[in-house]
Enzyme design. Structure first.
Site, PDB file in Angstrom:
ATOM      1  N   SER A 144       0.778  -1.221   0.025  1.00  0.00           N
ATOM      2  CA  SER A 144      -0.083  -0.145   0.039  1.00  0.00           C
ATOM      3  C   SER A 144       0.844   1.364   0.135  1.00  0.00           C
ATOM      4  O   SER A 144       0.500   2.187  -0.709  1.00  0.00           O
ATOM      5  CB  SER A 144      -1.022  -0.065   1.109  1.00  0.00           C
ATOM      6  OG  SER A 144      -0.193   0.133   2.290  1.00  0.00           O
ATOM      7  N   ASP A 202       6.764   2.744   6.223  1.00  0.00           N
ATOM      8  CA  ASP A 202       6.828   1.988   4.965  1.00  0.00           C
ATOM      9  C   ASP A 202       6.887   2.982   3.714  1.00  0.00           C
ATOM     10  O   ASP A 202       7.364   2.857   2.624  1.00  0.00           O
ATOM     11  CB  ASP A 202       5.244   1.404   4.883  1.00  0.00           C
ATOM     12  CG  ASP A 202       5.118   0.321   5.821  1.00  0.00           C
ATOM     13  OD1 ASP A 202       6.262  -0.063   6.411  1.00  0.00           O
ATOM     14  OD2 ASP A 202       4.450  -0.728   5.527  1.00  0.00           O
TER      15      ASP A 202
END
Length: 395
Positions: A144, A202
Site C-alpha cells: 500500500s 513504509d
C-alpha cells in the site's frame, strides 16, 4: 501536463526490530527489489480512470462530478488529513466507516491525493492511472505504501508541483531532497487513508529506498548501504498485527523481568546489524560479515519465538532453508505472513533454486530478490520493465 509519466517504488521488509520497535527500540526497515509500477496518461475524455489489475478493479468518474468534492484549501499548503473530504469520498464510493478492504482503501487513497494535489489550481485534469505490482497485498511488504508513493509522485509531477525529470538521454531518474520529502508527505496521507495511524516507515522506505533506521518515531536513512540478496517467502498464513502486538504486550505485563531483556537484546541485534552493514559499505564485505548477519538472523528469530509471534509455518521455513545451509527469520508481525532468507555471494544457483522449490512444495510463495533497492523513480517507457509495461499497456 505531460502526456504520460511512469513511476515505480519498492516494497519493504523489516530486517530486525519487529515488535521491539513498538516499545521504543530500534528497527531496521529495508527496501525490496519487488516494485509497484504506475503509468499516468493525460486524456481528453473528461473522465478520471483508475485501473488496478492486481485486485481486478477498473473504475472511472466524470471530472464534473469530482469537481463538486474539491476541498477548500490548496493541496500543497496543508498536510492535515481533510476529514470532510474523506467523508465525501466515502459517500461517493459507497464505503462505510468500518470498511477496510483493499479495493475500497486503494480507491479512496487515489481520489484523495488526486483531488488534494489539484485543489490549488481549481481545475481537475482528465487522466487514466494504471498500477501493477510485483508485491502481494496484505502480506506486510509495504504494497500500500509503494502504491501511495507512486500515486504521489505521478500526480505531483502531472500537476507541475514537482518537475518531470527525464531527458532524451535518461532512462530513470530521481528527484532532489525537497521533492522527495513532498512525495513522502503526500504518500503518508495515502497511508493514513488506508491504515488509519501508520508509523510512516513504509512510505519512507518506498520514497527513499535503501535501509532506514526507525527509533521512537524518528526515521533515519542509512548512507550507502550494501545490496543484500535474499529469498522472500510468503507462508500465506493470515495473521492480525493488532492481535500479535497485543500478545507481546500481555507477555511483557506477565513476565516483565523475562520479556524486557529480550526486547533489549533485539535492540542490540538491530544496532549490531547496522554497524555490520556500515562496515560492509566502507570496506569490502568479507565472509565474516556474512557470518555475523546469519547469526543475528538466528538470534532474532529465537527472540521472536520467545515473544510468542512465531508460527509452525515459519518454523518450517527456517528448517527447510537451514537444511540447505541458509538462515531465515520472520519479517513483520509474524504469526505466519512472510520470512526472509539471507543469500551469501557464494551461494550456488542450484542451492537457491532447490530451496525455492522446497518452499513451494510446502505451499509457500517464494521469490529471489534483494534488499537496499532504489526508492521512487521516474522511468522512460523505453527503459521500463517489460513485464510491467505489457500489463499496463492493456489499460
Amino acid at each position: 501536463m505531460e502526456p504520460e509519466c511512469i513511476m515505480s517504488a519498492p516494497g519493504k521488509a523489516i530486517l530486525h526490530g519487529e515488535h521491539a520497535v513498538v516499545h521504543g527500540n530500534v528497527a531496521l526497515a529495508v527496501s525490496l527489489n519487488l516494485r509497484t509500477y504506475l503509468r499516468l496518461q493525460a486524456t481528453s475524455t473528461s473522465k478520471v480512470c483508475i485501473n488496478l489489475p492486481n485486485i481486478n478493479t477498473f473504475l472511472s468518474w466524470d471530472v464534473t462530478k469530482l469537481k463538486q468534492l474539491l476541498p477548500d484549501s490548496g493541496g500543497e499548503r496543508c498536510f492535515l488529513l481533510d476529514a470532510e473530504l474523506v467523508r465525501r469520498l466515502r459517500d461517493l464510493v459507497g464505503v462505510s466507516n468500518g470498511t477496510l478492504d483493499t479495493r475500497s482503501m486503494a480507491i479512496l487513497a487515489f481520489l484523495y491525493i488526486y483531488l488534494s494535489v489539484f485543489a490549488g489550481s481549481g481545475e481537475l485534469p482528465s487522466l487514466t492511472v494504471s498500477v501493477w505490482s510485483e508485491l502481494p497485498t496484505g502480506a506486510g511488504l509495504g504494497s500500500s505504501a509503494a502504491y501511495s508513493v507512486c500515486l504521489a509522485a505521478a500526480l505531483l509531477s502531472a500537476s507541475g508541483t514537482i518537475p518531470s525529470l527525464l531527458s532524451d538521454q535518461e532512462s530513470t531518474a530521481r528527484w532532489g531532497e525537497v521533492e522527495m520529502e513532498l512525495i513522502n508527505r503526500w504518500a503518508f496521507q495515502g497511508e493514513r487513508i488506508i491504515h488509519g495511524n501508520p508509523s510512516g516507515v513504509d512510505n519512507a522506505v518506498g520514497t527513499w529506498g535503501g535501509i532506514l533506521r526507525y527509533h521512537s518515531g524518528k526515521i533515519t536513512p542509512l548512507n550507502r548501504v550494501p545490496m543484500l540478496r535474499i529469498l522472500l517467502t510468503n507462508t500465506k498464513v493470515p495473521r492480525s498485527t493488532k492481535v500479535l502486538v497485543a500478545g507481546v504486550k500481555d507477555k511483557m505485563n506477565k513476565f516483565p523481568s523475562i520479556i524486557n531483556p529480550v526486547l533489549e537484546s533485539v535492540n542490540a541485534v538491530s544496532c549490531t546489524c547496522e554497524q555490520t552493514l556500515s562496515e560492509m559499505t566502507n570496506d569490502t564485505p568479507t565472509p565474516e560479515h556474512y557470518n555475523i548477519l546469519e547469526e543475528l538472523i538466528d538470534i532474532n528469530q529465537h527472540h521472536l519465538n520467545v515473544m510468542g509471534v512465531g508460527h509452525p509455518a515459519l518454523d518450517t521455513l527456517c528448517r527447510v532453508t537451514l537444511a540447505r545451509g541458509l538462515h531465515s527469520k520472520l519479517t513483520g508481525a509474524g504469526g505466519g505472513g512472510c520470512g526472509i532468507t539471507l543469500l551469501r555471494p557464494e551461494t550456488e544457483c542450484s542451492v537457491i533454486q532447490n530451496t525455492i522449490q522446497d518452499l513451494r512444495d510446502c505451499g509457500y510463495d517464494c521469490w529471489e530478490t534483494s534488499v537496499g533497492a532504489e526508492g521512487v523513480q521516474q522511468h522512460s517507457p523505453l527503459a521500463f520493465k517489460e513485464e510491467a509495461l505489457e500489463v499496463l499497456a492493456r489499460y
